[in-house]
Structure formats: C-alpha cells, structure tokens
Design a protein around this motif. Sequence first.
Motif, PDB file in Angstrom:
ATOM      1  N   ALA A  18       0.817  -1.221   0.000  1.00  0.00           N
ATOM      2  CA  ALA A  18       0.000   0.000   0.000  1.00  0.00           C
ATOM      3  C   ALA A  18       0.852   1.272   0.000  1.00  0.00           C
ATOM      4  O   ALA A  18       0.520   2.249   0.662  1.00  0.00           O
ATOM      5  CB  ALA A  18      -0.970  -0.012   1.166  1.00  0.00           C
ATOM      6  N   GLY A  19       1.960   1.242  -0.709  1.00  0.00           N
ATOM      7  CA  GLY A  19       2.797   2.427  -0.833  1.00  0.00           C
ATOM      8  C   GLY A  19       3.772   2.664   0.296  1.00  0.00           C
ATOM      9  O   GLY A  19       4.404   3.716   0.346  1.00  0.00           O
ATOM     10  N   VAL A  20       3.901   1.714   1.198  1.00  0.00           N
ATOM     11  CA  VAL A  20       4.873   1.850   2.279  1.00  0.00           C
ATOM     12  C   VAL A  20       5.761   0.606   2.326  1.00  0.00           C
ATOM     13  O   VAL A  20       5.392  -0.464   1.837  1.00  0.00           O
ATOM     14  CB  VAL A  20       4.207   2.066   3.667  1.00  0.00           C
ATOM     15  CG1 VAL A  20       3.368   3.311   3.683  1.00  0.00           C
ATOM     16  CG2 VAL A  20       3.384   0.891   4.087  1.00  0.00           C
ATOM     17  N   VAL A  21       6.921   0.769   2.898  1.00  0.00           N
ATOM     18  CA  VAL A  21       7.805  -0.362   3.142  1.00  0.00           C
ATOM     19  C   VAL A  21       7.472  -0.894   4.534  1.00  0.00           C
ATOM     20  O   VAL A  21       7.456  -0.137   5.502  1.00  0.00           O
ATOM     21  CB  VAL A  21       9.292   0.050   3.063  1.00  0.00           C
ATOM     22  CG1 VAL A  21      10.189  -1.126   3.429  1.00  0.00           C
ATOM     23  CG2 VAL A  21       9.618   0.584   1.685  1.00  0.00           C
ATOM     24  N   VAL A  22       7.179  -2.180   4.602  1.00  0.00           N
ATOM     25  CA  VAL A  22       6.848  -2.822   5.867  1.00  0.00           C
ATOM     26  C   VAL A  22       8.009  -3.724   6.255  1.00  0.00           C
ATOM     27  O   VAL A  22       8.515  -4.487   5.440  1.00  0.00           O
ATOM     28  CB  VAL A  22       5.558  -3.668   5.745  1.00  0.00           C
ATOM     29  CG1 VAL A  22       5.253  -4.394   7.045  1.00  0.00           C
ATOM     30  CG2 VAL A  22       4.383  -2.807   5.312  1.00  0.00           C
ATOM     31  N   SER A  23       8.432  -3.623   7.493  1.00  0.00           N
ATOM     32  CA  SER A  23       9.509  -4.446   8.020  1.00  0.00           C
ATOM     33  C   SER A  23       8.963  -5.202   9.226  1.00  0.00           C
ATOM     34  O   SER A  23       8.438  -4.594  10.155  1.00  0.00           O
ATOM     35  CB  SER A  23      10.685  -3.562   8.429  1.00  0.00           C
ATOM     36  OG  SER A  23      11.693  -4.331   9.035  1.00  0.00           O
ATOM     37  N   VAL A  24       9.067  -6.519   9.194  1.00  0.00           N
ATOM     38  CA  VAL A  24       8.571  -7.358  10.275  1.00  0.00           C
ATOM     39  C   VAL A  24       9.748  -8.151  10.803  1.00  0.00           C
ATOM     40  O   VAL A  24      10.494  -8.753  10.035  1.00  0.00           O
ATOM     41  CB  VAL A  24       7.481  -8.331   9.770  1.00  0.00           C
ATOM     42  CG1 VAL A  24       6.966  -9.209  10.896  1.00  0.00           C
ATOM     43  CG2 VAL A  24       6.338  -7.577   9.113  1.00  0.00           C
ATOM     44  N   ASP A  25       9.912  -8.157  12.118  1.00  0.00           N
ATOM     45  CA  ASP A  25      10.992  -8.987  12.657  1.00  0.00           C
ATOM     46  C   ASP A  25      10.444 -10.007  13.644  1.00  0.00           C
ATOM     47  O   ASP A  25       9.303  -9.960  14.059  1.00  0.00           O
ATOM     48  CB  ASP A  25      12.133  -8.155  13.230  1.00  0.00           C
ATOM     49  CG  ASP A  25      11.869  -7.544  14.589  1.00  0.00           C
ATOM     50  OD1 ASP A  25      10.966  -7.996  15.315  1.00  0.00           O
ATOM     51  OD2 ASP A  25      12.585  -6.599  14.945  1.00  0.00           O
ATOM     52  N   ARG A  26      11.268 -10.944  13.980  1.00  0.00           N
ATOM     53  CA  ARG A  26      10.902 -12.093  14.822  1.00  0.00           C
ATOM     54  C   ARG A  26      10.528 -11.673  16.235  1.00  0.00           C
ATOM     55  O   ARG A  26       9.828 -12.382  16.933  1.00  0.00           O
ATOM     56  CB  ARG A  26      12.086 -13.070  14.841  1.00  0.00           C
ATOM     57  CG  ARG A  26      11.932 -14.275  15.704  1.00  0.00           C
ATOM     58  CD  ARG A  26      11.022 -15.294  15.039  1.00  0.00           C
ATOM     59  NE  ARG A  26      11.016 -16.534  15.764  1.00  0.00           N
ATOM     60  CZ  ARG A  26      10.148 -16.828  16.727  1.00  0.00           C
ATOM     61  NH1 ARG A  26       9.238 -15.979  17.087  1.00  0.00           N
ATOM     62  NH2 ARG A  26      10.198 -17.995  17.332  1.00  0.00           N
ATOM     63  N   ASN A  27      10.962 -10.499  16.659  1.00  0.00           N
ATOM     64  CA  ASN A  27      10.718 -10.052  18.026  1.00  0.00           C
ATOM     65  C   ASN A  27       9.373  -9.354  18.198  1.00  0.00           C
ATOM     66  O   ASN A  27       9.088  -8.825  19.258  1.00  0.00           O
ATOM     67  CB  ASN A  27      11.843  -9.118  18.481  1.00  0.00           C
ATOM     68  CG  ASN A  27      13.166  -9.828  18.504  1.00  0.00           C
ATOM     69  OD1 ASN A  27      13.268 -10.962  18.952  1.00  0.00           O
ATOM     70  ND2 ASN A  27      14.196  -9.181  17.994  1.00  0.00           N
ATOM     71  N   GLY A  28       8.565  -9.315  17.163  1.00  0.00           N
ATOM     72  CA  GLY A  28       7.241  -8.720  17.283  1.00  0.00           C
ATOM     73  C   GLY A  28       7.183  -7.260  16.909  1.00  0.00           C
ATOM     74  O   GLY A  28       6.288  -6.545  17.329  1.00  0.00           O
ATOM     75  N   VAL A  29       8.122  -6.803  16.121  1.00  0.00           N
ATOM     76  CA  VAL A  29       8.125  -5.403  15.714  1.00  0.00           C
ATOM     77  C   VAL A  29       7.674  -5.306  14.258  1.00  0.00           C
ATOM     78  O   VAL A  29       8.176  -6.014  13.389  1.00  0.00           O
ATOM     79  CB  VAL A  29       9.527  -4.778  15.868  1.00  0.00           C
ATOM     80  CG1 VAL A  29       9.543  -3.356  15.338  1.00  0.00           C
ATOM     81  CG2 VAL A  29       9.951  -4.807  17.327  1.00  0.00           C
ATOM     82  N   VAL A  30       6.680  -4.458  14.023  1.00  0.00           N
ATOM     83  CA  VAL A  30       6.234  -4.148  12.674  1.00  0.00           C
ATOM     84  C   VAL A  30       6.539  -2.674  12.462  1.00  0.00           C
ATOM     85  O   VAL A  30       6.015  -1.824  13.171  1.00  0.00           O
ATOM     86  CB  VAL A  30       4.717  -4.402  12.499  1.00  0.00           C
ATOM     87  CG1 VAL A  30       4.272  -3.998  11.105  1.00  0.00           C
ATOM     88  CG2 VAL A  30       4.374  -5.861  12.780  1.00  0.00           C
ATOM     89  N   ALA A  31       7.419  -2.375  11.518  1.00  0.00           N
ATOM     90  CA  ALA A  31       7.779  -0.989  11.239  1.00  0.00           C
ATOM     91  C   ALA A  31       7.330  -0.646   9.829  1.00  0.00           C
ATOM     92  O   ALA A  31       7.425  -1.469   8.925  1.00  0.00           O
ATOM     93  CB  ALA A  31       9.288  -0.797  11.366  1.00  0.00           C
ATOM     94  N   THR A  32       6.827   0.560   9.667  1.00  0.00           N
ATOM     95  CA  THR A  32       6.423   1.021   8.340  1.00  0.00           C
ATOM     96  C   THR A  32       7.168   2.300   8.015  1.00  0.00           C
ATOM     97  O   THR A  32       7.405   3.126   8.880  1.00  0.00           O
ATOM     98  CB  THR A  32       4.910   1.280   8.274  1.00  0.00           C
ATOM     99  OG1 THR A  32       4.548   2.234   9.269  1.00  0.00           O
ATOM    100  CG2 THR A  32       4.127   0.001   8.484  1.00  0.00           C
TER     101      THR A  32
END
Length: 93
Positions: free
Chosen positions: A71-85
């Motif tokens: 949806a026009g953003v970069v999504v970063s998901v890590d194993r520790n439960g962090v979702v960054a956009t």
Amino acid sequence: MSRHEPEITVSEASWGSSGDLCVKIVEAVSDATGRSPTDLPPLQHSIDGDALGALMAGAASSSLQIEFNYAGVVVSVDRNGVVATDSGIGWFR
C-alpha cells in the motif's frame, strides 16, 4: 526525482498465528497512512501471509527481518514482534 525524509512508524506487536500477524501489519499500515484498513488493498496482493507467519514462527534466529512493499509503504517485520512502516519514500522507486 528526489529523496524524501523517511516517516518511520514502529509498532510492537505479538501474534499467535499468521492471521494475527496479517492483522497487525494492516493496522500498522493503516496508522502510517491514515487510511482505513478497509481502504487498503488485500495484503495477499503483496505477500503470502501464511508463508510470512511460518517464517516468523519457525525462525531460530531472533535477527530474522522481512521487508516488503504494501500500500505504498515499506513494511519491516521482525521475529521479536516489531512491525515498522516507512511511508516516506527513502529511496528511488
């Protein structure tokens, strides 16, 4: 063509299934873009949520991080439960 300052939003989340993870991703992108979750395209058009959930659940390393566009953003998901956009385009697209 120019570079924009990144607008990074970080959400700490925990999930018990790939469905929970997908919901957290959609919520994070909704928050970052100011759009309703129902106005966003289906997540499965960008990534296989079941495969992402399996990777996160089965990862032996806590340093695993997956990035993808949604949806026009970069999504970063890590194993520790962090979702960054990152909704500020930090590089040329």
